[in-house]
Design a protein around this motif. Structure first.
Motif, PDB file in Angstrom:
ATOM      1  N   VAL A 715       6.085 -30.406  88.241  1.00 29.67           N
ATOM      2  CA  VAL A 715       6.644 -30.140  89.573  1.00 29.67           C
ATOM      3  C   VAL A 715       7.697 -31.177  89.969  1.00 29.67           C
ATOM      4  O   VAL A 715       8.486 -30.956  90.867  1.00 29.67           O
ATOM      5  N   ALA A 716       7.663 -32.306  89.298  1.00 30.30           N
ATOM      6  CA  ALA A 716       8.591 -33.369  89.705  1.00 30.30           C
ATOM      7  C   ALA A 716       8.988 -34.204  88.504  1.00 30.30           C
ATOM      8  O   ALA A 716       8.265 -34.266  87.513  1.00 30.30           O
ATOM      9  N   LEU A 753      12.407 -29.963  79.081  1.00 32.71           N
ATOM     10  CA  LEU A 753      13.445 -29.350  79.914  1.00 32.71           C
ATOM     11  C   LEU A 753      14.629 -30.285  80.107  1.00 32.71           C
ATOM     12  O   LEU A 753      14.514 -31.497  79.978  1.00 32.71           O
ATOM     13  N   PRO A 754      15.797 -29.699  80.415  1.00 33.54           N
ATOM     14  CA  PRO A 754      16.991 -30.548  80.581  1.00 33.54           C
ATOM     15  C   PRO A 754      16.967 -31.322  81.890  1.00 33.54           C
ATOM     16  O   PRO A 754      16.515 -30.794  82.913  1.00 33.54           O
ATOM     17  N   THR A 755      17.413 -32.551  81.842  1.00 37.01           N
ATOM     18  CA  THR A 755      17.500 -33.375  83.053  1.00 37.01           C
ATOM     19  C   THR A 755      18.904 -33.958  83.157  1.00 37.01           C
ATOM     20  O   THR A 755      19.618 -34.051  82.158  1.00 37.01           O
ATOM     21  N   ALA A 809      16.275 -32.153  87.811  1.00 35.58           N
ATOM     22  CA  ALA A 809      16.088 -31.051  86.860  1.00 35.58           C
ATOM     23  C   ALA A 809      15.879 -29.800  87.688  1.00 35.58           C
ATOM     24  O   ALA A 809      15.282 -29.865  88.778  1.00 35.58           O
ATOM     25  N   ASP A 810      16.371 -28.684  87.195  1.00 34.14           N
ATOM     26  CA  ASP A 810      16.278 -27.446  87.968  1.00 34.14           C
ATOM     27  C   ASP A 810      14.824 -27.124  88.281  1.00 34.14           C
ATOM     28  O   ASP A 810      13.968 -27.169  87.398  1.00 34.14           O
ATOM     29  N   GLY A 811      14.577 -26.845  89.542  1.00 41.30           N
ATOM     30  CA  GLY A 811      13.249 -26.393  89.945  1.00 41.30           C
ATOM     31  C   GLY A 811      12.232 -27.505  90.115  1.00 41.30           C
ATOM     32  O   GLY A 811      11.082 -27.242  90.435  1.00 41.30           O
ATOM     33  N   LEU A 812      12.619 -28.758  89.882  1.00 43.67           N
ATOM     34  CA  LEU A 812      11.669 -29.866  90.028  1.00 43.67           C
ATOM     35  C   LEU A 812      12.124 -30.797  91.147  1.00 43.67           C
ATOM     36  O   LEU A 812      13.309 -30.874  91.443  1.00 43.67           O
TER      37      LEU A 812
END
Ligand code: GAL
Length: 966
Positions: A715-716, A753-755, A809-812
């Protein structure tokens, strides 16, 4: 790893206070501790700052800012005409990019250390061993001023490492050639230097197509660079040998000082040496007189006896200093302050290594020198962090494979307590290469950490008479310079040939071939033995299933190269044999290149105990259990987040230095029993989300724990630095870990995931994630997590204040941390001078009795009747009136070619007229010294300059000042 909840909460509090971490960071079970892989890999940030490295020689100033770089070769046109050819081979006239006046206006500004290969994309057509990156040729240039006060003194440039072959020109003169990417390039620029306003120009051509290794070697000037300014009579570079000895009458420090004299006369000098204790007390001193002939060296020897000094060891690396002072003409003119350690080294054929007469098993790793993101341009503080990671694992020895390390690296080993096997690169006793070996010994023979010299690694000639003869010469060269340390060679075969290299070294170094230890020892009972290299096991950090097609290797310590063995099996063979002094695991960290057992698209290695970023693999926990006696440690693999595998049996591996373990899943015992310190213990547990925990039992006490909890979806983001403070010196660097956490603050080990991130108060000098199959750039502001982790390498900007990193990051939920930059001296830098185009060289006609035409030119084949003079040279007076023609050619800088410029003679003496490209452009009617200025027309040139100077009888004349084109 021990999970001590109190320590954990305290650690998290430190983190929260000092980092102003966003509230998403919670005191998470399993997050904290010392960063093994067997619990969650998130070390608690330290509050310590890296200590400055010792300053041995105060005459050295860094020269690392303000360089210009050109990627690719610059091939100058070949000379055509006779006179042009004649001039092209003369001193000071190097052509092309080596020329003093080369137009480097469109080159890129770079700061050193610099590894241009680390900026390259991965391409399948490039060399596999070097990590599928183009290397090629590159050029560097830089201008700097020397103060007139430095005239007469000794001047050097020190390049601590240039990958790989290099030529260095000073003011158009080839001043050094280097055939090694690992040796320092020491350039004596004393005879070539100019002082005052005219810039000195250093130009370097680097050939990084040359290979010295089968691993990533980088490209460019990747270590520190120094300008050295010494008095005319001085202590030579690497000119103090002061390695303590224990004799029958106790300890003493024999000090040999090599002197240099660039002055015109022999110098009588006094040399003083003092021994300084770790606490700063002066323990003794000595004085001796010496003599240095002009343009030659002299030597002075002294001896410093000392009773009962504090000893150096890997556990208590206590360092003394030897301060050497040189006096000449009643003045102190030079000084060195060399760290030394009092320790004895002895290899026993039956019982292995003794340091200070105590047995020490070598718990070592082989290291290449690169790191994620930065390639081989590794900041000093990152070297320190890497060594700290090794220390935390119980490692006590390092093999610098297969080459000389950065000097800072050895200072850190001295200070932190590592034993170093210091290895020569090229196996060859011919003069050029022997000089490399001699340089290595001379540079490094004062380091207490250095305990063994190695003359080669795995040479096909190791079992031949020629190979033996070569090694004999190299061993003799080492012994001439250092009679205290044994010499080895890392052999991978030919152990029983009638003539083989083991017969002429002090210590037999086995690369692999563990099955031969006993046979060899029986056949050679008087020869001490160490493993110089072993293991070569494959692990992908965070992976627990091998997928051959995807080039992924399980981290259960099950796979190794055919010539190696698993971490456990290998160490077992070493640990069980007292006569084997120890071992060096191939390797401590993953490195770029050598993607064995794969090739494209894999670009870096699998051998590391840690990955390319220094994130621990299971091997870290395995070796920590092997190598740490205290404190008790335990770890557990794999992590416990396996959605979709509910009910499946999962192998749970426990490594510990404690004899018994109890394994619990959500509190319920799911395994119990003895743990072999070398082999660990295994249980099979049907997977169910929850908390898997291991307790390490010593008798009736739990002495260590480790745990993993099943994480939910991320989530983060979270950022975790290694240190909460950084030196505001513009150089301090550290890796900051980026990971994700779930809704309960737990690290998510499966997130890939990409950051993206930004930094203020510093810069990002590289990024990585430890995935050997990743082709993402290692520079920039983005990186995909790999098995939950990525690393941002940040470097502090000079100054104090915050260093902030923000990650998204997308969505986090994003993450942000603030570290403190604390005041620290910024290393002084030799200032870089801006480009200035000077017309330096002229041909001057003989005196002419009548005013000549400006077209007067010497014949092309005539090298002699017209002089070659430099701007600033006075033409001596003649008794009669006369005229002289001065001819030169100017190729204007590109920007001037477009719009034209101005040519300025600072000073012309005599009545003068100037023609450019055959057109009269300026006159100077006044015969007294004065300036002359004229426009330079647009056009690429070369423009032909003709100055005709009329001199009155008995009067000097000529181009008596600098000539600038602007
Ligand atoms: C050895 C060699 C190392 C590395 C290693 C990989 O033979 O010395 O440099 O190549 O193999 O297993």
């Amino acid at each position: 790893m021990t999970i001590d909840r109190r320590g954990l909460l305290a650690g998290t509090a430190v983190l929260g206070a000092a980092l102003s971490v966003r509230p998403v960071v919670a005191a998470t079970p399993g997050v904290g501790g010392d960063g093994g892989a067997g619990a969650l890999p998130m070390p608690v940030p330290s509050d310590l700052l890296p200590e400055p490295l010792p300053v041995i020689d105060r005459n050295r100033t860094r020269m690392e800012r303000g360089w210009l770089f050109h990627e690719g070769d610059v091939v100058p046109p070949r000379p055509q005409g006779h006179h042009e050819t004649y001039l092209s081979v003369k001193a000071g006239n190097a052509p092309g990019a080596a020329a003093l006046d080369y137009d480097d206006g469109d080159w890129a500004a770079v700061d050193l250390p610099h590894d241009w290969a680390s900026f390259q994309p991965f391409v399948e057509t490039a060399n596999v061993s070097q990590g599928y990156r183009a290397r090629g040729i590159g050029w560097y240039r830089r201008r700097f001023r020397l103060d007139p006060a430095d005239r007469g003194g000794r001047l050097e440039l020190h390049f601590d490492g240039i990958a790989t072959h290099a030529q260095v020109w000073i003011n158009g003169n080839l001043a050094a050639r280097s055939w090694s990417g690992y040796s320092a390039v020491i350039v004596d620029l004393t005879p070539f230097a100019t002082f005052g306003d005219e810039a000195n120009v250093v130009a370097i051509r680097v050939d990084a197509d040359a290979m010295e290794g089968w691993w990533y070697e980088g490209a460019g000037i990747y270590r520190h660079v120094w300008l050295v300014r010494r008095a005319p009579v001085s202590i030579a570079t690497d000119g103090v040998h002061c390695d303590p000895r224990k004799g029958p009458d106790g300890w003493h420090v024999p000090v040999t000082v090599t002197l240099d004299n660039v002055g015109p006369e022999a110098a009588a000098v006094t040399v003083g040496a003092a021994l300084i204790a770790p606490d700063g007390r002066r323990l003794g001193g000595a004085l001796a007189a010496g003599r240095a002939p002009p343009l030659d060296t002299g030597q002075v020897t002294l001896d410093l006896p000392v009773a009962d000094p504090a000893l150096w060891s890997v556990d208590r690396p206590q360092l003394h200093r030897v301060v050497v002072r040189l006096e000449h003409g009643g003045r102190a003119v030079d000084e060195r302050s060399v760290p030394v350690g009092f320790r004895t080294i002895r290899f026993d054929p039956d019982r292995g290594l003794f340091v200070n007469d105590r047995p020490v098993k070598l718990k070592g790793v082989c290291l290449h020198q690169d790191h994620a993101g930065v390639g081989v341009a590794v900041p000093d503080s990152l070297h320190q962090w890497r060594l700290e990671r090794l220390k935390a694992m119980g490692c006590n020895a390092i093999r610098c494979s297969h080459n000389a390390p950065a000097p800072e690296f050895l200072h850190l080993c001295d200070r932190m307590g590592f034993l170093v096997m210091n290895e020569n690169r090229i196996f060859n006793p011919s003069p050029d290469y022997l000089a490399q070996l001699e340089w290595l010994v001379r540079r490094d023979r004062n380091h207490p950490s250095v305990m063994l010299w190695s003359v080669f690694n795995e040479e096909p000639m190791q079992g031949t008479p020629a190979g033996v003869e070569m090694v004999r010469r190299m061993v003799a060269a080492v012994k001439r310079l250092d009679d205290s340390r044994p010499v080895t060679a890392a052999m991978n075969g030919s152990f029983y040939e009638p003539r083989n290299v083991s017969q002429v070294v002090d210590v037999m170094g086995f690369n692999y071939f563990q099955a031969d230890y006993d046979r060899f020892h029986a056949a050679n009972p008087r020869l001490p033995v160490t493993s110089s290299e072993d293991t070569s096991a494959y692990q992908t950090r965070g992976a627990f299933r091998t997928d051959e097609a995807a080039h992924i290797h399980t981290s259960y310590d099950e796979e190794a190269a055919d010539w190696g063995g698993t971490h456990r099996a290998t160490w077992k063979r070493i640990a069980e044999r007292a006569f084997v002094a120890g071992g060096f695991v191939w390797t401590g960290f993953d490195y770029h290149g050598e993607p064995t057992p794969h090739a494209w698209p894999t670009v870096s290695s699998f051998f590391g105990i840690m990955d390319l970023c220094g994130f621990p693999k299971t091997a870290f926990d395995i070796h920590r259990a092997h190598w740490t006696d205290d404190p008790p440690v335990v770890s557990i693999a794999p992590h416990w987040t396996w959605p979709g595998r509910e009910g499946e049996p999962i192998k749970v591996f426990v490594a510990s230095n404690v004899p018994r373990a109890v394994l619990r899943l959500d509190g319920k015992i799911v395994g119990e029993g003895p743990v072999d310190r070398i082999m660990g213990a295994e249980w099979t547990v049907p997977y169910r989300p929850g908390r898997i925990e291991v307790e390490a039992w010593d008798g009736d006490r739990i002495v260590a724990r480790a745990a993993h909890e099943t994480a939910g979806p991320p989530v983060a983001l979270r950022l975790t630095p290694a240190r909460v403070r950084m030196r505001g010196d513009g150089e301090d660097a550290q890796g900051v870990t980026i990971d994700t956490i779930d809704a309960r603050g737990r690290h998510v080990p499966t997130a890939n995931l990409p950051t993206r991130f930004t930094v203020e108060g510093g810069s990002i000098i590289g990024v990585g994630n430890g995935d050997p199959n990743s082709h993402e750039p290692e520079k920039g502001q983005a990186r995909r997590l790999f098995n939950g982790l990525a690393q941002i390498i940040v470097q502090s900007a000079a100054g104090t204040g915050p260093l902030c990193i923000r990650a998204e990051a997308d969505g986090l939920r994003p993450a942000a941390i603030t570290m403190r930059r604390v005041a620290a001296p910024v290393p002084a830098q030799v200032a870089a001078m801006a480009d200035e185009s000077l017309v330096r060289n002229w041909r001057r006609s003989p005196r002419l009795a009548a005013r000549p035409e400006p077209t007067l030119t010497p014949a092309d084949g005539d090298n002699n009747s017209w002089d070659l003079v430099r701007s600033g040279t006075v033409t001596l007076a003649d008794p009669v009136r006369g005229w002289r023609v001065y001819r030169s050619r100017v190729v204007p800088r590109r920007r001037l070619a477009a719009r034209g410029g101005t040519i300025t003679f600072e000073q012309v003496t005599g009545i003068a007229g100037l023609w450019v490209d055959g057109r009269p452009v300026a006159t100077k009617p006044d015969p007294t010294p004065g300036p002359l200025t004229a426009p330079l027309p647009a056009g690429e040139g070369p423009h032909v300059l003709v100055l005709i100077v009329e001199a009155a009888p008995g009067r000097e004349s000529g181009i008596t000042g600098l000539v600038r084109v602007r």
